[in-house]
Design a protein around this motif. Structure first.
Motif, PDB file in Angstrom:
ATOM      1  N   GLN A 128       0.814  -1.218   0.000  1.00 21.58           N
ATOM      2  CA  GLN A 128       0.000   0.000   0.000  1.00 21.58           C
ATOM      3  C   GLN A 128       0.848   1.270   0.000  1.00 21.58           C
ATOM      4  OE1 GLN A 128      -2.528  -2.479  -0.567  1.00 21.58           O
ATOM      5  NE2 GLN A 128      -3.496  -0.502  -0.296  1.00 21.58           N
ATOM      6  N   LEU A 129       2.167   1.132   0.045  1.00 20.70           N
ATOM      7  CA  LEU A 129       3.052   2.295   0.131  1.00 20.70           C
ATOM      8  C   LEU A 129       3.667   2.639  -1.218  1.00 20.70           C
ATOM      9  CD1 LEU A 129       5.000   1.515   3.429  1.00 20.70           C
ATOM     10  CD2 LEU A 129       2.939   2.884   3.139  1.00 20.70           C
ATOM     11  N   TYR A 130       3.772   3.949  -1.472  1.00 24.23           N
ATOM     12  CA  TYR A 130       4.396   4.461  -2.688  1.00 24.23           C
ATOM     13  C   TYR A 130       5.429   5.492  -2.289  1.00 24.23           C
ATOM     14  CZ  TYR A 130       0.684   2.036  -5.034  1.00 24.23           C
ATOM     15  OH  TYR A 130      -0.154   1.046  -5.475  1.00 24.23           O
ATOM     16  N   ARG A 131       6.691   5.193  -2.571  1.00 25.09           N
ATOM     17  CA  ARG A 131       7.783   6.084  -2.217  1.00 25.09           C
ATOM     18  C   ARG A 131       7.616   7.423  -2.941  1.00 25.09           C
ATOM     19  NH1 ARG A 131      11.209   2.606  -3.339  1.00 25.09           N
ATOM     20  NH2 ARG A 131      11.491   1.661  -1.328  1.00 25.09           N
ATOM     21  N   CYS A 132       7.825   8.503  -2.212  1.00 26.90           N
ATOM     22  CA  CYS A 132       7.735   9.864  -2.759  1.00 26.90           C
ATOM     23  C   CYS A 132       9.086  10.543  -2.578  1.00 26.90           C
ATOM     24  CB  CYS A 132       6.651  10.666  -2.041  1.00 26.90           C
ATOM     25  SG  CYS A 132       4.986  10.072  -2.317  1.00 26.90           S
ATOM     26  N   ARG A 133       9.783  10.735  -3.668  1.00 31.14           N
ATOM     27  CA  ARG A 133      11.129  11.307  -3.583  1.00 31.14           C
ATOM     28  C   ARG A 133      11.139  12.820  -3.765  1.00 31.14           C
ATOM     29  NH1 ARG A 133      12.250   6.209  -6.182  1.00 31.14           N
ATOM     30  NH2 ARG A 133      13.647   5.020  -4.854  1.00 31.14           N
ATOM     31  N   LYS A 134      10.088  13.394  -4.357  1.00 33.74           N
ATOM     32  CA  LYS A 134      10.118  14.820  -4.688  1.00 33.74           C
ATOM     33  C   LYS A 134       9.074  15.661  -3.972  1.00 33.74           C
ATOM     34  CE  LYS A 134      12.146  14.033  -9.191  1.00 33.74           C
ATOM     35  NZ  LYS A 134      12.078  14.302 -10.621  1.00 33.74           N
ATOM     36  N   LEU A 135       8.171  15.036  -3.242  1.00 32.01           N
ATOM     37  CA  LEU A 135       7.110  15.791  -2.581  1.00 32.01           C
ATOM     38  C   LEU A 135       7.433  16.026  -1.121  1.00 32.01           C
ATOM     39  CD1 LEU A 135       3.943  13.993  -3.992  1.00 32.01           C
ATOM     40  CD2 LEU A 135       4.829  16.224  -4.659  1.00 32.01           C
ATOM     41  N   ALA A 136       7.054  17.205  -0.639  1.00 32.70           N
ATOM     42  CA  ALA A 136       7.181  17.507   0.784  1.00 32.70           C
ATOM     43  C   ALA A 136       6.078  16.770   1.540  1.00 32.70           C
ATOM     44  CB  ALA A 136       7.044  19.014   1.001  1.00 32.70           C
ATOM     45  N   PRO A 137       6.314  16.404   2.803  1.00 35.80           N
ATOM     46  CA  PRO A 137       5.288  15.691   3.579  1.00 35.80           C
ATOM     47  C   PRO A 137       3.932  16.394   3.595  1.00 35.80           C
ATOM     48  CG  PRO A 137       7.370  15.579   4.726  1.00 35.80           C
ATOM     49  CD  PRO A 137       7.573  16.513   3.548  1.00 35.80           C
ATOM     50  N   ARG A 138       3.904  17.706   3.535  1.00 32.66           N
ATOM     51  CA  ARG A 138       2.611  18.403   3.557  1.00 32.66           C
ATOM     52  C   ARG A 138       1.821  18.208   2.263  1.00 32.66           C
ATOM     53  NH1 ARG A 138       6.260  22.726   2.697  1.00 32.66           N
ATOM     54  NH2 ARG A 138       5.704  23.973   0.875  1.00 32.66           N
ATOM     55  N   HIS A 139       2.498  17.803   1.188  1.00 34.23           N
ATOM     56  CA  HIS A 139       1.816  17.575  -0.091  1.00 34.23           C
ATOM     57  C   HIS A 139       1.468  16.111  -0.337  1.00 34.23           C
ATOM     58  CE1 HIS A 139       4.072  21.410  -1.333  1.00 34.23           C
ATOM     59  NE2 HIS A 139       2.830  21.715  -1.009  1.00 34.23           N
ATOM     60  N   ILE A 140       2.157  15.208   0.312  1.00 38.16           N
ATOM     61  CA  ILE A 140       1.989  13.771   0.051  1.00 38.16           C
ATOM     62  C   ILE A 140       0.556  13.276   0.254  1.00 38.16           C
ATOM     63  CG2 ILE A 140       2.706  11.451   0.777  1.00 38.16           C
ATOM     64  CD1 ILE A 140       5.560  12.577   1.112  1.00 38.16           C
ATOM     65  N   PRO A 141      -0.193  13.740   1.266  1.00 41.35           N
ATOM     66  CA  PRO A 141      -1.573  13.235   1.394  1.00 41.35           C
ATOM     67  C   PRO A 141      -2.439  13.505   0.163  1.00 41.35           C
ATOM     68  CG  PRO A 141      -0.896  14.220   3.450  1.00 41.35           C
ATOM     69  CD  PRO A 141       0.176  14.554   2.437  1.00 41.35           C
ATOM     70  N   LEU A 142      -2.083  14.494  -0.642  1.00 38.92           N
ATOM     71  CA  LEU A 142      -2.857  14.793  -1.848  1.00 38.92           C
ATOM     72  C   LEU A 142      -2.676  13.741  -2.939  1.00 38.92           C
ATOM     73  CD1 LEU A 142      -2.363  18.643  -1.972  1.00 38.92           C
ATOM     74  CD2 LEU A 142      -4.467  17.404  -1.427  1.00 38.92           C
ATOM     75  N   VAL A 143      -1.701  12.846  -2.790  1.00 40.37           N
ATOM     76  CA  VAL A 143      -1.518  11.768  -3.760  1.00 40.37           C
ATOM     77  C   VAL A 143      -2.778  10.895  -3.805  1.00 40.37           C
ATOM     78  CG1 VAL A 143      -0.200   9.659  -4.267  1.00 40.37           C
ATOM     79  CG2 VAL A 143       0.994  11.778  -3.648  1.00 40.37           C
ATOM     80  N   GLU A 144      -3.394  10.647  -2.650  1.00 43.53           N
ATOM     81  CA  GLU A 144      -4.613   9.829  -2.616  1.00 43.53           C
ATOM     82  C   GLU A 144      -5.730  10.505  -3.403  1.00 43.53           C
ATOM     83  OE1 GLU A 144      -8.521   8.400  -1.325  1.00 43.53           O
ATOM     84  OE2 GLU A 144      -7.726  10.390  -0.949  1.00 43.53           O
ATOM     85  N   THR A 145      -5.903  11.806  -3.217  1.00 45.09           N
ATOM     86  CA  THR A 145      -6.965  12.507  -3.951  1.00 45.09           C
ATOM     87  C   THR A 145      -6.647  12.567  -5.443  1.00 45.09           C
ATOM     88  OG1 THR A 145      -5.980  14.667  -3.464  1.00 45.09           O
ATOM     89  CG2 THR A 145      -7.660  13.875  -1.960  1.00 45.09           C
ATOM     90  N   LEU A 146      -5.389  12.748  -5.788  1.00 45.96           N
ATOM     91  CA  LEU A 146      -5.000  12.735  -7.203  1.00 45.96           C
ATOM     92  C   LEU A 146      -5.325  11.385  -7.825  1.00 45.96           C
ATOM     93  CD1 LEU A 146      -3.590  14.071  -9.627  1.00 45.96           C
ATOM     94  CD2 LEU A 146      -1.436  13.162  -8.729  1.00 45.96           C
ATOM     95  N   GLY A 147      -5.095  10.301  -7.070  1.00 43.59           N
ATOM     96  CA  GLY A 147      -5.411   8.956  -7.566  1.00 43.59           C
ATOM     97  C   GLY A 147      -6.887   8.795  -7.888  1.00 43.59           C
ATOM     98  N   VAL A 148      -7.759   9.397  -7.078  1.00 41.48           N
ATOM     99  CA  VAL A 148      -9.199   9.331  -7.338  1.00 41.48           C
ATOM    100  C   VAL A 148      -9.517  10.022  -8.666  1.00 41.48           C
ATOM    101  CG1 VAL A 148     -11.471  10.076  -6.516  1.00 41.48           C
ATOM    102  CG2 VAL A 148      -9.818   9.148  -4.903  1.00 41.48           C
ATOM    103  N   GLY A 149      -8.925  11.195  -8.885  1.00 42.59           N
ATOM    104  CA  GLY A 149      -9.146  11.911 -10.149  1.00 42.59           C
ATOM    105  C   GLY A 149      -8.604  11.152 -11.350  1.00 42.59           C
ATOM    106  N   ILE A 150      -7.430  10.572 -11.204  1.00 38.38           N
ATOM    107  CA  ILE A 150      -6.836   9.785 -12.294  1.00 38.38           C
ATOM    108  C   ILE A 150      -7.725   8.596 -12.629  1.00 38.38           C
ATOM    109  CG2 ILE A 150      -4.912   8.239 -12.859  1.00 38.38           C
ATOM    110  CD1 ILE A 150      -3.096  10.256 -11.359  1.00 38.38           C
ATOM    111  N   HIS A 151      -8.252   7.943 -11.600  1.00 40.91           N
ATOM    112  CA  HIS A 151      -9.150   6.808 -11.835  1.00 40.91           C
ATOM    113  C   HIS A 151     -10.395   7.257 -12.608  1.00 40.91           C
ATOM    114  CE1 HIS A 151     -11.194   3.021 -11.119  1.00 40.91           C
ATOM    115  NE2 HIS A 151     -12.249   3.700 -10.741  1.00 40.91           N
TER     116      HIS A 151
END
Length: 173
Positions: A128-151
């Motif tokens: 369930q984990l996806y390494r984030c090399r370029k995002l700051a911790p304050r932006h990482i939670p938005l990956v889940e919402t971006l995934g919903v839009g991509i889907h």
């Protein structure tokens, strides 16, 4: 460790709870850095989430830091920053076998059906984990919402030149 629990609609508690144990096979022990607040969380707080059980530790939009990886948990190393896919699927039901994991018959959403990340540390499945090399911790939670839009875009299968209208508030809309 500090844990925030939604005891019942309208009532959170902050308590000290036991630290999770060492990660088992295919698990990773992580430190929670940032938790996004979603409409799902708001509905749970209001008591209007129909499939919700109390008490529940909320938190499914997460930025985490790897502390320790269990056996067969991949190449995660302490210090890795990761986003979390909170939608844990079985991989075996008809929907999963057809690639429609969003319709999994045994779907378990971290922070909704199982306790989530509003605590200092949590054990999570490595898958369930996806390494984030370029995002700051304050932006990482938005990956889940971006995934919903991509889907949603993938399901719509838009073609070049087609028009679309997006209706909705918040990061997904």
């Amino acid at each position: 460790m500090k844990t925030v629990t939604l005891e019942q609609p309208g009532r959170f508690t902050l308590s000290d709870t036991a630290q999770p144990g060492a990660p088992g096979p295919n698990e990773v022990l992580v430190r929670v850095l940032t938790v996004g607040i979603c409409g799902t969380d708001l509905h749970a707080f209001e008591g209007t989430q129909p499939f919700f059980n109390y008490p529940r530790i909320l938190g499914h939009e997460l930025a985490v830091e790897v502390m320790q990886a269990g056996e067969s948990a991949g190449d995660f190393k302490p210090g890795d920053l990761c986003a979390v896919n909170p939608y844990v699927t079985c991989g075996e039901c008809v929907a999963c076998r057809r690639g429609r994991t969003n319709c999994c018959a045994k779907m378990c959403v971290i922070g909704v059906h199982a306790d989530g990340g509003m605590r200092d540390r949590i054990l999570l499945p490595a898958a369930q984990l996806y390494r984030c090399r370029k995002l700051a911790p304050r932006h990482i939670p938005l990956v889940e919402t971006l995934g919903v839009g991509i889907h949603a875009v993938g399901r719509a299968q838009p073609q070049p030149g087609e028009r679309a209208i997006v209706i909705g508030a918040g990061p997904i809309g």
